[in-house]
Write a protein that holds these residues in place. Structure first.
Motif, PDB file in Angstrom:
ATOM      1  N   PHE A  59       0.826  -1.199   0.000  1.00  0.00           N
ATOM      2  CA  PHE A  59       0.000   0.000   0.000  1.00  0.00           C
ATOM      3  C   PHE A  59       0.863   1.253   0.000  1.00  0.00           C
ATOM      4  N   TYR A  60       0.223   2.369  -0.303  1.00  0.00           N
ATOM      5  CA  TYR A  60       0.878   3.676  -0.240  1.00  0.00           C
ATOM      6  C   TYR A  60       0.065   4.558   0.694  1.00  0.00           C
ATOM      7  N   ASN A  61       0.674   5.033   1.744  1.00  0.00           N
ATOM      8  CA  ASN A  61       0.017   5.905   2.713  1.00  0.00           C
ATOM      9  C   ASN A  61       0.176   7.345   2.231  1.00  0.00           C
ATOM     10  N   PHE A  62      -0.832   7.852   1.500  1.00  0.00           N
ATOM     11  CA  PHE A  62      -0.676   9.177   0.888  1.00  0.00           C
ATOM     12  C   PHE A  62      -0.637  10.296   1.936  1.00  0.00           C
ATOM     13  N   LYS A  63      -1.229  10.073   3.111  1.00  0.00           N
ATOM     14  CA  LYS A  63      -1.193  11.092   4.167  1.00  0.00           C
ATOM     15  C   LYS A  63       0.226  11.281   4.696  1.00  0.00           C
ATOM     16  N   ALA A  64       0.930  10.168   4.876  1.00  0.00           N
ATOM     17  CA  ALA A  64       2.296  10.230   5.393  1.00  0.00           C
ATOM     18  C   ALA A  64       3.327  10.242   4.268  1.00  0.00           C
ATOM     19  N   GLY A  65       2.884   9.924   3.050  1.00  0.00           N
ATOM     20  CA  GLY A  65       3.809   9.863   1.927  1.00  0.00           C
ATOM     21  C   GLY A  65       4.766   8.695   2.031  1.00  0.00           C
ATOM     22  N   SER A  66       4.314   7.591   2.636  1.00  0.00           N
ATOM     23  CA  SER A  66       5.186   6.434   2.844  1.00  0.00           C
ATOM     24  C   SER A  66       4.604   5.180   2.207  1.00  0.00           C
ATOM     25  N   TYR A  67       5.483   4.229   1.912  1.00  0.00           N
ATOM     26  CA  TYR A  67       5.090   2.958   1.321  1.00  0.00           C
ATOM     27  C   TYR A  67       5.154   1.873   2.384  1.00  0.00           C
ATOM     28  N   GLY A  68       4.273   0.883   2.249  1.00  0.00           N
ATOM     29  CA  GLY A  68       4.276  -0.196   3.224  1.00  0.00           C
ATOM     30  C   GLY A  68       3.566  -1.420   2.707  1.00  0.00           C
ATOM     31  N   GLY A  69       3.339  -2.362   3.601  1.00  0.00           N
ATOM     32  CA  GLY A  69       2.682  -3.594   3.206  1.00  0.00           C
ATOM     33  C   GLY A  69       2.059  -4.302   4.389  1.00  0.00           C
ATOM     34  N   GLN A  70       1.162  -5.198   4.073  1.00  0.00           N
ATOM     35  CA  GLN A  70       0.538  -6.050   5.075  1.00  0.00           C
ATOM     36  C   GLN A  70       1.233  -7.402   5.014  1.00  0.00           C
ATOM     37  N   PHE A  71       1.784  -7.828   6.139  1.00  0.00           N
ATOM     38  CA  PHE A  71       2.579  -9.060   6.188  1.00  0.00           C
ATOM     39  C   PHE A  71       1.989 -10.044   7.201  1.00  0.00           C
ATOM     40  N   TYR A  72       2.494 -11.277   7.150  1.00  0.00           N
ATOM     41  CA  TYR A  72       2.181 -12.254   8.195  1.00  0.00           C
ATOM     42  C   TYR A  72       3.349 -13.244   8.278  1.00  0.00           C
ATOM     43  N   PRO A  73       3.586 -13.815   9.471  1.00  0.00           N
ATOM     44  CA  PRO A  73       4.654 -14.807   9.603  1.00  0.00           C
ATOM     45  C   PRO A  73       4.287 -16.063   8.830  1.00  0.00           C
TER      46      PRO A  73
END
Length: 236
Positions: A59-73
């Motif tokens: 995902f891209y957090n447009f409010k914070a201007g950061s990139y990320g993802g949803q993970f699981y072990p």
């Protein structure tokens, strides 16, 4: 068509396309960067916690201007959490410990709560990124050892009549939850579908008020009533 008019049309088209591209990038980010950050995040998680993780969704957090993802072990696919580019001195941040603590709390509270409210729906929640200065990896201490801010929420499809017996039930659960950790709040949602009235009761953590009696619960817990059809607050 005159050259000047053609240049004006082309220039206008370029401006429109540029604005459209800027809007798309502002809200959705750059696909190539999203993939690059996800790869770095996966490496960061595996090095920090010394286990394998799988990316479920980026995902891209447009409010914070950061990139990320949803993970699981890999060893526990149901334990989904978020990781993304960080802030200040934190290059990357994640909610793996918080999600784990919320699960531990639910497992501890559920059998106790079910004895008091057999038909209740029970859930837990957490405060994002509280683990940043607590967990450096790979070991994650249990929730009752770290006193992080967590919450227990119960939902019941029944009316709350404000009786002494009902308050005793609330106190019984609150006291047990406060015994686990001093930083856990407890909230209740009673849904009276016959009268279309919802009653929300929120009780603070032990750090703010220790609750061992009906008198203390009535003093420190907040009670709000709403019309279920309009979501309007009802006067007491």
């Amino acid at each position: 068509m005159k050259v000047g008019k053609w240049i004006l049309i082309v220039s206008f088209a370029v401006i429109v396309v540029s604005i459209a591209a800027w809007v798309v990038i502002a809200f959705y980010g750059l696909p190539w960067k999203e993939k690059a950050v996800d790869a770095k995040l996966e490496k960061y998680l595996e090095e920090k916690y010394e286990q394998d993780f799988t990316l479920k969704e980026s995902f891209y957090n447009f409010k914070a201007g950061s990139y990320g993802g949803q993970f699981y072990p890999v060893s526990d696919p149901e334990l989904e959490f978020y990781a993304e580019e960080g802030f200040a001195e934190y290059t990357y941040v994640d909610t793996y410990p918080e999600v784990l603590w919320a699960r531990q709390l639910k497992e501890a509270v559920q059998p106790i709560a079910k004895e008091i409210y057999p038909a209740a729906s029970i859930d837990t929640n957490y405060t994002t990124y509280e683990s940043l200065d607590i967990v450096k990896g790979p070991k994650i201490p249990p929730f009752h050892e770290v006193n992080v801010m967590l919450g227990v929420h119960l939902e019941m499809e029944e009316a709350f009549l404000d009786s002494k017996e009902e308050w005793k039930q609330l106190v019984s659960l609150i006291e047990k939850v406060q015994g686990f950790s001093s930083a856990i709040d407890v909230s209740f949602n009673f849904a009276d579908k016959e009268k279309n009235i919802e009653t929300f009761i929120t009780c603070p953590p032990k750090t703010e008020a220790e609750i061992k009696s009906v008198r203390q619960a009535k003093k420190f817990c907040s009670v709000s009533k709403y019309d279920m059809e309009t979501d309007m607050a009802l006067d007491e």
